[in-house]
Design an enzyme around this catalytic site. Structure first.
Site, PDB file in Angstrom:
ATOM      1  N   SER A 293       9.279   7.882  35.776  1.00 33.94           N
ATOM      2  CA  SER A 293      10.577   8.113  35.050  1.00 33.94           C
ATOM      3  C   SER A 293      10.370   8.150  33.561  1.00 33.94           C
ATOM      4  CB  SER A 293      11.384   6.720  35.297  1.00 33.94           C
ATOM      5  OG  SER A 293      11.545   6.583  36.603  1.00 33.94           O
ATOM      6  N   HIS A 344      11.847   4.037  29.992  1.00 33.25           N
ATOM      7  CA  HIS A 344      12.668   5.285  29.997  1.00 33.25           C
ATOM      8  C   HIS A 344      12.884   5.599  28.531  1.00 33.25           C
ATOM      9  CE1 HIS A 344      14.669   4.347  34.123  1.00 33.25           C
ATOM     10  NE2 HIS A 344      13.496   4.376  34.142  1.00 33.25           N
TER      11      HIS A 344
END
Length: 511
Positions: A293, A344
């Site tokens: 991610s 993220h």
């Protein structure tokens, strides 16, 4: 319609194209065109209309239409404000009073559209060209052809020349998105799928101990020098759903970024974004984490950097969609528990920084790249320094379980280093002291082992295993009295344990 003023229309378009404008819309049989600057997103959008106006009421209606169309364009391009220059090219001015209609700009869209209108006709053309030259800091000039049998051919030639130039601009833009084939994207996809099946074979991709064993981000082991754990999580995933979502995102996003930056630049961006995502997770979260991610958010960061370098092109093509997807993903990470949002955001920042260092192919910008490199190095060094010099709070239950696994594998040094992270006041402190004593016994560090066993008993007076091991140590020292006392305590706490009872009988016989 006077064909000579068609020349004015097409010559103005061509001159705007040479001033780094680009056609973004053409309508009404080529008699209406919208232009946007390719260099400066704050420059006014230009609308050119070739129409012989008769009444000023038509002019008013068309200006209102233009303001509405500009508002739709502003929303589509995700702009806060848009200035529009609306230019009419007409052979003669309207027959009735019209100047009051263009005396002030039209303000629309909650004051986010400001549209200035100009009307160029045969009586004011020189004055209007001078005004345009002053506005754009460029000399605009128009050459009207003489009437001749070939005037229509000349007009067609001018039109094709203008459209060909516009087509070349589009081709140059397309080449920005075509710098190689997406090789590394598919390589990373294959790697993360292969690692998923490997983890399943070795104990399960949702098994925390298996994830840690094969490279997941785990702060204590990073603190102990396993720096590669900043990178290895990129190809590890926790469960099939996690793998599927990240592989799907990489499949759609990776080729776009790799073709935009080229394979080698993409490789650097992807790896650095993954590293920076792990670094952010290392700084702000204590949980075990894995997944691509951070690196995928780095691809978003790379596209945002592209938007900084080419804002009109970005918002005209992928900008709105990219910003929407980033916003949705960040919001999803904040709302849904268990998602490493720090990773993220870190990946997003890392991808942006890495892109600013390598920049787009065939574009130099050396000073900016050097500055970006300096900022990236300083920020990375600062984050690493903070990460390695601040206190960490880890899950003691996980530390104990992982230490036990290392002990079973006879990796005593790794287990011992992990146990140091368990605080003396923690509920698992007794287990920590006991395991440390076991390792010290294997190392023949008996005094240290006795000390830790005594601490374990102090923390947990019901810890019968600690009493038993302490009895064995006293027996080794021939301290039979204390050995008998410790063995007696172990046997009372666990009367059904045959080993405890046998040791106690042996000690009683020595008396």
């Amino acid at each position: 319609m006077n064909i000579r003023f068609d020349f004015v229309y097409w010559q103005l378009i061509l001159q705007f194209l040479h001033q780094h404008y680009q056609i973004i819309r053409m309508a009404n049989h080529d008699h209406e065109v919208w232009l946007e600057s390719t260099r400066n997103r704050k420059a006014p959008v230009i609308r050119l209309v070739r129409y012989d106006i008769d009444w000023s009421s038509w002019l008013q209606r068309d200006m209102e239409y233009a303001a509405h169309a500009a508002e739709q364009l502003r929303k589509k391009q995700f702009r806060r404000r848009m200035d529009v220059l609306n230019i009419y090219i007409t052979t003669y001015p309207p027959v009735d009073d019209w100047t009051f209609r263009i005396a002030r700009p039209i303000v629309a869209g909650e004051r986010r559209i400001v549209m200035q209108t100009m009307v160029i006709h045969h009586q004011n053309m020189d004055a209007m060209l001078q005004q345009l030259s002053h506005l754009f800091q460029h000399s605009f000039s128009i050459q009207l052809p003489e009437e001749s049998p070939y005037i229509e051919y000349e007009l067609e030639w001018l039109k094709q020349k203008t459209l060909s130039f516009a087509e070349e601009q589009l081709e140059r833009e397309k080449k920005i998105f075509e710098h190689g084939k997406p090789f590394f994207t598919y390589l990373f996809m294959a790697a993360q799928i292969a690692m998923f099946f490997f983890l399943e074979w070795k104990g399960g991709s949702t098994n925390t101990l298996t994830l840690i064993q094969y490279g997941a981000k785990f702060n204590p082991l990073i603190l102990e020098g396993e720096w590669w754990r900043f990178f290895t999580p990129i190809v590890l995933h926790i469960g099939f759903a996690h793998l599927f979502m990240n592989t799907l995102a990489l499949y759609y996003l990776g080729p776009m970024v790799e073709k935009l930056y080229g394979p080698l630049r993409f490789l650097f961006i992807y790896l650095f974004a993954g590293f920076f995502g792990s670094l952010a997770s290392f700084l702000f979260t204590s949980s075990v984490s894995a997944g691509a991610s951070g690196a995928i958010f780095g691809c978003f960061g790379a596209l945002l950097y592209f938007g900084i370098v080419h804002p009109p092109l970005f918002f005209r093509t992928i900008g709105v969609n990219i910003l929407t997807v980033i916003g949705i993903n960040l919001l999803f990470g904040l709302v849904v528990p268990g998602i490493d949002n720090a990773g993220h955001i870190g990946g997003l920042i890392g991808g942006f920084l890495a892109s600013s260092v390598v920049h787009l192919p065939k574009q130099r910008w050396h000073k900016l790249r050097l500055l970006s490199f300096g900022v990236t190095v300083l920020l990375t060094a600062l984050c690493l320094y903070i990460g390695f010099h601040r206190p960490f709070s880890e899950d003691p239950k996980l530390l104990v379980a992982l230490s036990q696994q290392y002990i079973e594998q006879k990796q005593y040094d790794r287990a011992y280093d992990l146990l140091k992270f368990i605080d003396a006041d923690d509920a698992f402190a007794a287990e920590s002291y006991f395991l440390r004593s076991y390792i010290e016994i294997q190392r023949k560090e008996y005094e240290a082992a006795k000390k830790h066993l005594q601490l374990a008993i102090k923390k947990n007076p019901q810890f019968h295993e600690a009493f038993y091991n302490l009895a064995l140590l006293y027996l080794e020292e021939k301290n039979y009295e204390q050995a008998k006392e410790a063995a007696s305590r172990a046997a009372r706490l666990e009367p059904n344990n045959k080993s405890y009872q046998r040791l106690l009988r042996e000690l009683e016989q020595l008396d």
